[in-house]
Design a protein around this motif. Structure first.
Motif, PDB file in Angstrom:
ATOM      1  N   ARG B 154       2.295   1.400 -27.569  1.00  0.00           N
ATOM      2  CA  ARG B 154       2.183   2.454 -26.432  1.00  0.00           C
ATOM      3  C   ARG B 154       0.788   2.856 -26.249  1.00  0.00           C
ATOM      4  O   ARG B 154      -0.156   2.711 -27.263  1.00  0.00           O
ATOM      5  CB  ARG B 154       2.982   3.581 -27.084  1.00  0.00           C
ATOM      6  CG  ARG B 154       2.236   4.281 -28.320  1.00  0.00           C
ATOM      7  CD  ARG B 154       3.062   5.550 -28.733  1.00  0.00           C
ATOM      8  NE  ARG B 154       4.121   4.717 -29.732  1.00  0.00           N
ATOM      9  CZ  ARG B 154       5.253   5.616 -30.146  1.00  0.00           C
ATOM     10  NH1 ARG B 154       5.356   6.890 -29.569  1.00  0.00           N
ATOM     11  NH2 ARG B 154       6.037   5.354 -30.784  1.00  0.00           N
ATOM     12  N   THR B 157      -3.405   6.199 -27.667  1.00  0.00           N
ATOM     13  CA  THR B 157      -4.187   6.034 -28.795  1.00  0.00           C
ATOM     14  C   THR B 157      -5.768   5.796 -28.465  1.00  0.00           C
ATOM     15  O   THR B 157      -6.209   4.926 -27.868  1.00  0.00           O
ATOM     16  CB  THR B 157      -3.728   4.952 -29.663  1.00  0.00           C
ATOM     17  OG1 THR B 157      -2.309   5.334 -30.145  1.00  0.00           O
ATOM     18  CG2 THR B 157      -4.717   5.389 -31.055  1.00  0.00           C
ATOM     19  N   TYR B 160     -11.470   5.670 -31.372  1.00  0.00           N
ATOM     20  CA  TYR B 160     -12.356   6.528 -32.306  1.00  0.00           C
ATOM     21  C   TYR B 160     -11.103   7.183 -33.378  1.00  0.00           C
ATOM     22  O   TYR B 160     -11.463   6.968 -34.449  1.00  0.00           O
ATOM     23  CB  TYR B 160     -12.938   7.775 -31.667  1.00  0.00           C
ATOM     24  CG  TYR B 160     -13.715   8.543 -32.715  1.00  0.00           C
ATOM     25  CD1 TYR B 160     -14.741   8.140 -33.250  1.00  0.00           C
ATOM     26  CD2 TYR B 160     -13.041   9.754 -32.954  1.00  0.00           C
ATOM     27  CE1 TYR B 160     -15.347   8.908 -34.235  1.00  0.00           C
ATOM     28  CE2 TYR B 160     -13.529  10.629 -33.931  1.00  0.00           C
ATOM     29  CZ  TYR B 160     -14.875  10.002 -34.666  1.00  0.00           C
ATOM     30  OH  TYR B 160     -15.384  11.104 -35.685  1.00  0.00           O
ATOM     31  N   GLU B 161     -10.105   7.570 -32.905  1.00  0.00           N
ATOM     32  CA  GLU B 161      -9.199   8.239 -33.806  1.00  0.00           C
ATOM     33  C   GLU B 161      -8.562   7.087 -34.721  1.00  0.00           C
ATOM     34  O   GLU B 161      -8.464   7.492 -35.799  1.00  0.00           O
ATOM     35  CB  GLU B 161      -8.010   8.957 -32.970  1.00  0.00           C
ATOM     36  CG  GLU B 161      -7.423  10.027 -33.728  1.00  0.00           C
ATOM     37  CD  GLU B 161      -6.656  10.871 -32.809  1.00  0.00           C
ATOM     38  OE1 GLU B 161      -6.899  12.137 -32.979  1.00  0.00           O
ATOM     39  OE2 GLU B 161      -5.803  10.626 -31.972  1.00  0.00           O
ATOM     40  N   LEU B 162      -8.115   6.128 -34.097  1.00  0.00           N
ATOM     41  CA  LEU B 162      -7.789   4.937 -34.985  1.00  0.00           C
ATOM     42  C   LEU B 162      -8.503   4.613 -35.928  1.00  0.00           C
ATOM     43  O   LEU B 162      -8.206   4.397 -37.113  1.00  0.00           O
ATOM     44  CB  LEU B 162      -7.144   3.878 -33.915  1.00  0.00           C
ATOM     45  CG  LEU B 162      -6.635   2.647 -34.746  1.00  0.00           C
ATOM     46  CD1 LEU B 162      -5.345   3.006 -35.487  1.00  0.00           C
ATOM     47  CD2 LEU B 162      -6.328   1.575 -33.842  1.00  0.00           C
ATOM     48  N   LEU B 187       2.223   0.843 -41.779  1.00  0.00           N
ATOM     49  CA  LEU B 187       3.176   1.763 -41.031  1.00  0.00           C
ATOM     50  C   LEU B 187       2.583   2.467 -39.792  1.00  0.00           C
ATOM     51  O   LEU B 187       3.298   2.683 -38.866  1.00  0.00           O
ATOM     52  CB  LEU B 187       3.231   3.131 -42.279  1.00  0.00           C
ATOM     53  CG  LEU B 187       4.585   3.352 -42.725  1.00  0.00           C
ATOM     54  CD1 LEU B 187       5.759   1.993 -43.105  1.00  0.00           C
ATOM     55  CD2 LEU B 187       4.676   3.782 -44.017  1.00  0.00           C
ATOM     56  N   LEU B 188       1.308   2.695 -39.962  1.00  0.00           N
ATOM     57  CA  LEU B 188       0.627   3.232 -38.702  1.00  0.00           C
ATOM     58  C   LEU B 188       0.697   2.318 -37.324  1.00  0.00           C
ATOM     59  O   LEU B 188       1.075   2.789 -36.358  1.00  0.00           O
ATOM     60  CB  LEU B 188      -0.862   3.627 -39.209  1.00  0.00           C
ATOM     61  CG  LEU B 188      -1.504   4.501 -38.248  1.00  0.00           C
ATOM     62  CD1 LEU B 188      -0.850   5.746 -38.374  1.00  0.00           C
ATOM     63  CD2 LEU B 188      -3.083   4.518 -38.744  1.00  0.00           C
ATOM     64  N   GLN B 190       3.025   0.179 -36.932  1.00  0.00           N
ATOM     65  CA  GLN B 190       4.422  -0.040 -36.598  1.00  0.00           C
ATOM     66  C   GLN B 190       4.727   1.277 -35.926  1.00  0.00           C
ATOM     67  O   GLN B 190       5.460   0.935 -34.754  1.00  0.00           O
ATOM     68  CB  GLN B 190       5.126   0.372 -38.190  1.00  0.00           C
ATOM     69  CG  GLN B 190       6.729   0.016 -37.769  1.00  0.00           C
ATOM     70  CD  GLN B 190       6.823  -1.602 -37.218  1.00  0.00           C
ATOM     71  OE1 GLN B 190       6.282  -2.366 -37.599  1.00  0.00           O
ATOM     72  NE2 GLN B 190       8.024  -1.433 -36.358  1.00  0.00           N
ATOM     73  N   GLY B 191       4.282   2.433 -36.286  1.00  0.00           N
ATOM     74  CA  GLY B 191       4.359   3.756 -35.391  1.00  0.00           C
ATOM     75  C   GLY B 191       3.717   3.456 -33.902  1.00  0.00           C
ATOM     76  O   GLY B 191       4.156   3.921 -32.859  1.00  0.00           O
ATOM     77  N   LEU B 192       2.627   2.687 -33.776  1.00  0.00           N
ATOM     78  CA  LEU B 192       1.913   2.497 -32.541  1.00  0.00           C
ATOM     79  C   LEU B 192       2.746   1.425 -31.770  1.00  0.00           C
ATOM     80  O   LEU B 192       2.462   1.464 -30.606  1.00  0.00           O
ATOM     81  CB  LEU B 192       0.583   1.996 -33.018  1.00  0.00           C
ATOM     82  CG  LEU B 192      -0.391   2.092 -32.095  1.00  0.00           C
ATOM     83  CD1 LEU B 192      -0.905   3.603 -31.984  1.00  0.00           C
ATOM     84  CD2 LEU B 192      -1.692   1.621 -32.724  1.00  0.00           C
TER      85      LEU B 192
END
Lengths: 198, 198
Positions: B154, B157, B160-162, B187-188, B190-192
């Motif tokens: 998606r 995002t 920098y944050e990632l 997991l992160l 996966q959420g992305l």
DNA sequence: AAGTGAAGCGGAGCGATGCTCCACTTAGTA
DNA sequence: TACTAAGTGGAGCATCGCTCCGCTTCACTT
């Protein structure tokens, strides 16, 4: 061991009046100093603010972790107690988990340097780490398990890993507009989510 | 400012021979000490190991960040350069992103205390933080963007944050069997992931 | 009210560490 | 060989964690 000496405990009533008074004074001073200088603030600074000697602080709180624990004890308890309540009141176990994590994150990010200290490999904070785990891990585990049983999230995630991950994500300079741990944690939860079985 | 003095740079050839030799000696000693004592090791210790005075280290590497940067420069470069290659060779941009993150994580977790230092609010490490960002952020951004364009993840995002989130997840005591940052990062991701548009 | 013993207290002091300053050494040159 | 500036080493200062010990004060007894 587990019954009367560790961490902060509420003011032991068996002590002398001046000792009890000093304990409260130190606690108040530490709380103030932590806000401005973080939980890593020099003991000297806290002692000065409290108007006591350093030895007084060390006597009441042998390790730094004991002091930090005592300062934040009420808030940690509140967080622990919120778990079951949320599970009862939220729309779903997953929502309860999410709201509880919100609470946990809100607590961590408002305490300057707390998240850092929690995960630091510095031995000074080991007892703090343990206290958080003792108190919050069961709550997290309960929420996690409920969400798994409801089919909201996939099974297999360890509560310890989740909590530590969340704690880790909260580490760092505060108020950086480019980094909001909540967004990443939301992503993490999204990844945890189970596509609802049809 | 940006062109000739910051961080480690390769050995400036205009220096005296003994100075250049000492620079290498210090670098080697620091690399060894970092392995056992972490990147926070006392300068004295590194100086002793190198058989030089402390001032020599400070002269070649004015801040600790400069020293750490110089020690790991090659590996950081390798990680940066791997980005475009992975994008070309992987099955999908998402796979490329995942593999690149694997590389990044592998680098971080094998350097004792590096991840901690990267996110620490300690000013001593600010330059190190900046160097990582300068070098790796564009690579991460490119991979992220490619994955978004391919519809794998998606949008929205921030690189920098990632990166900072991943760095944060790698913080903490090494070799704790209860905590593997890779699982949470998976997991992160996966959420992305974007549920593939039909 | 005065006396007494122990609980409590303060801060000097030690060791560790970051970083600087400056007298001495040495590489490179004439 | 002699000179000079680049380079060096470590003593020294400041900060911080933590301890030790002589002094003070509380709480209880008479």
């Amino acid at each position: 061991m587990t019954t009367d000496s560790p961490a902060g405990k509420s003011p032991p009533p068996g002590k002398r009046a001046d000792a009890r008074r000093n304990r409260e004074t130190v606690l108040a001073a530490a709380a103030e100093v932590f806000v401005t200088s973080g939980v890593d603030a020099p003991i000297r600074q806290i002692a000065a603010r409290a108007g006591v000697g350093m030895a007084t602080i060390y006597r009441h709180f042998p390790t730094r972790a004991d002091l930090v624990t005592a300062v934040y004890r009420h808030q940690i308890e509140a967080c622990a107690e919120a778990g079951p309540n949320l599970l009862a009141s939220a729309d779903s176990p997953f929502d309860a988990l999410r709201e509880w994590i919100d609470l946990f994150v809100a607590f961590l990010v408002t305490k300057h340097g707390l998240a850092d200290a929690l995960q630091s490999d510095n031995d000074r904070f080991a007892a703090l780490h343990d206290y958080f785990l003792d108190r919050l891990l069961p709550v997290c585990a309960e929420l996690l398990e409920a969400a798994v049983e409801a089919g909201d999230i996939r099974p297999g995630t360890q509560p310890y890993e989740l909590m530590r991950g969340i704690g880790n994500l909260c580490i760092g300079r505060d108020n950086d507009p480019r980094y909001d741990p909540r967004r990443l944690i939301a992503l993490l939860l999204q990844g945890l989510r189970q596509p609802h079985a049809s």
